[in-house]
Every structure is written in structure tokens, then in C-alpha cells.
Scaffold this motif. Structure first.
Motif, PDB file in Angstrom:
ATOM      1  N   SER A 241      36.771  24.792  48.804  1.00 25.19           N
ATOM      2  CA  SER A 241      37.140  26.024  49.481  1.00 25.19           C
ATOM      3  C   SER A 241      38.621  26.058  49.855  1.00 25.19           C
TER       4      SER A 241
ATOM      5  N   GLN B  73      40.592  26.434  40.490  1.00 23.31           N
ATOM      6  CA  GLN B  73      39.154  26.178  40.597  1.00 23.31           C
ATOM      7  C   GLN B  73      38.734  25.037  39.673  1.00 23.31           C
TER       8      GLN B  73
ATOM      9  N   LYS C 142      29.587  26.238  29.041  1.00 24.91           N
ATOM     10  CA  LYS C 142      28.481  26.535  29.965  1.00 24.91           C
ATOM     11  C   LYS C 142      27.408  25.470  29.872  1.00 24.91           C
TER      12      LYS C 142
ATOM     13  N   ASP D 212      26.475  23.464  42.264  1.00 27.75           N
ATOM     14  CA  ASP D 212      26.469  24.853  41.834  1.00 27.75           C
ATOM     15  C   ASP D 212      27.886  25.398  41.987  1.00 27.75           C
TER      16      ASP D 212
ATOM     17  N   GLY E  31      28.787  28.421  41.762  1.00 29.88           N
ATOM     18  CA  GLY E  31      28.762  29.741  42.386  1.00 29.88           C
ATOM     19  C   GLY E  31      29.566  30.756  41.597  1.00 29.88           C
ATOM     20  N   THR E  32      30.302  31.575  42.327  1.00 29.84           N
ATOM     21  CA  THR E  32      31.061  32.640  41.669  1.00 29.84           C
ATOM     22  C   THR E  32      32.249  32.083  40.893  1.00 29.84           C
ATOM     23  N   ASN E  33      32.581  30.819  41.119  1.00 32.67           N
ATOM     24  CA  ASN E  33      33.695  30.227  40.383  1.00 32.67           C
ATOM     25  C   ASN E  33      33.331  29.904  38.937  1.00 32.67           C
ATOM     26  N   GLU E  34      32.023  29.839  38.663  1.00 35.81           N
ATOM     27  CA  GLU E  34      31.621  29.389  37.329  1.00 35.81           C
ATOM     28  C   GLU E  34      32.186  30.281  36.224  1.00 35.81           C
ATOM     29  N   GLU E  35      32.085  31.580  36.444  1.00 41.20           N
ATOM     30  CA  GLU E  35      32.563  32.519  35.438  1.00 41.20           C
ATOM     31  C   GLU E  35      34.047  32.303  35.146  1.00 41.20           C
ATOM     32  N   LEU E  36      34.805  32.154  36.230  1.00 43.45           N
ATOM     33  CA  LEU E  36      36.248  31.950  36.125  1.00 43.45           C
ATOM     34  C   LEU E  36      36.562  30.644  35.397  1.00 43.45           C
TER      35      LEU E  36
END
Ligand code: HEC
Length: 151
Positions: free
Chosen positions: A53, A75, A100, A114, A116-121
Motif C-alpha cells: 500500500s 505495483q 495471468k 491476492d 486485487g485491483t492491481n492484478e490488471e495493471l
């Protein structure tokens, strides 16, 4: 009787004094801890999640990381260099699907958390900067300067 009573009062007074002092020490202690919360911080709080974070990394950290500086690099550094070196990542070339499934494999078998929302990035960053290299025939040469053979 009279004497005993005075003695009792005296010892009660001493008792109160001791408790009073303890109370003052306690208050000072709490006040100190309030202003120095790091006293209670141990290694657990220094865990990876804490680092995840954190704010964006500075240029030098990025340059030293071995990762290409592009959107998402912060990230990637924060999540992908906790268990192994960046080399293990950068020596690989994969499509988004490949990255992935590598992440999924690490999550299932290596305790990767996990993302989280960072995975896509992260996946987008990896697929862009560490995409499979094209193999096969090289492209035709262009812009060649021809010279004439003079006999
Ligand atoms: C919780 C620990 C952990 C984290 C965090 C982690 N990995 Fe891994 N990763 C591993 C382990 C363990 C291996 C296997 C190392 C080995 O084979 O020596 C591995 C292997 C790999 C490999 C090689 C896979 C192969 O098939 O050889 C790649 C690529 C990789 N990680 C990418 C990443 C990326 C990208 C991230 C960030 C999203 C990441 N890792 C974060 C534990 C982790």
C-alpha cells in the motif's frame, strides 16, 4: 487503640502515595506510547502487505529494480520482488494469458497473495514490456544503400 489507629492511617497514606506514583508513571507511559507508536511496531507490521500500500516509488528505486520503467512498475516492484529477484520475472516473456496463469500458479502453490485491483495493471505491464519475442523469419531489410560493383 489510639496509637494503632494512627499507624493505620499512616500506612494507608503510604499506600495511597505508592498508588499515586504508579498512576503518574502509567499516565506518562501511555502518553509516551501515544507519541511513539513505533515502540509496538514489530516485523509483522513490516510485512509485504504494508509495502503493497506504499506510495509510488522514486526513480532511483525503479532504476535499480531491473524493471522497465512504465505504467504499473511500482505495483510490479512492490508485489513481484518480495519472494524472488526481478530477474526471475524479466527473463520471462509471456502473453497476458501466460502472465495471468503464472500469477495464478504462484497464488495456488507459492502463497502469492491476492493482487486485487492491481492484478490488471500488473498483467498489462508485464504483457506489454515482457511480451513474447517474435521468433521466425526476420523482416525484410529496408533502406539499404546499394553500391555498384565496378569492374
Ligand atoms: C509469495 C512469494 C512470491 C511472490 C510475491 C511472487 N512470486 Fe513469483 N515465484 C515464487 C516462487 C516460489 C517461484 C518459483 C521459484 C523457483 O522456481 O525457484 C516463482 C516463480 C516465478 C516465475 C518463474 C515461473 C517459471 O515457470 O519458472 C515467474 C515468471 C514469476 N515468479 C513471476 C512473478 C510475478 C510477475 C510476481 C508478481 C505478480 C511474482 N512472481 C511474485 C513466489 C512468488
Amino acid at each position: 487503640m489510639e496509637y494503632n489507629f494512627r499507624k493505620q492511617i499512616q500506612s494507608l497514606g503510604k499506600l495511597l502515595l505508592v498508588f499515586g506514583l504508579l498512576f503518574v508513571v502509567l499516565i506518562f507511559g501511555l502518553f509516551y506510547l501515544k507519541n511513539n507508536p513505533q515502540v509496538f511496531e514489530d516485523e509483522v507490521e513490516d510485512s509485504a502487505l504494508e509495502i503493497i500500500s506504499a506510495a509510488a516509488l522514486d526513480e532511483e528505486t525503479i532504476a535499480n529494480s531491473g524493471f522497465i520503467n512504465d505504467e504499473g512498475v511500482t505495483q510490479v516492484i512492490q508485489n513481484c520482488t518480495q519472494c524472488h529477484s526481478s530477474k526471475l520475472v524479466t527473463q520471462n516473456r509471456m502473453s497476458a494469458e501466460g502472465w495471468k496463469s503464472t500469477i495464478l500458479w504462484m497464488q495456488e502453490t507459492q502463497n502469492l497473495w491476492d493482487l486485487g485491483t492491481n492484478e490488471e495493471l500488473i498483467v498489462a505491464y508485464l504483457a506489454k514490456n515482457y511480451a513474447p519475442e517474435r521468433k521466425g523469419r526476420r523482416e525484410n531489410l529496408t533502406n539499404l544503400e546499394w553500391y555498384e560493383i565496378v569492374e
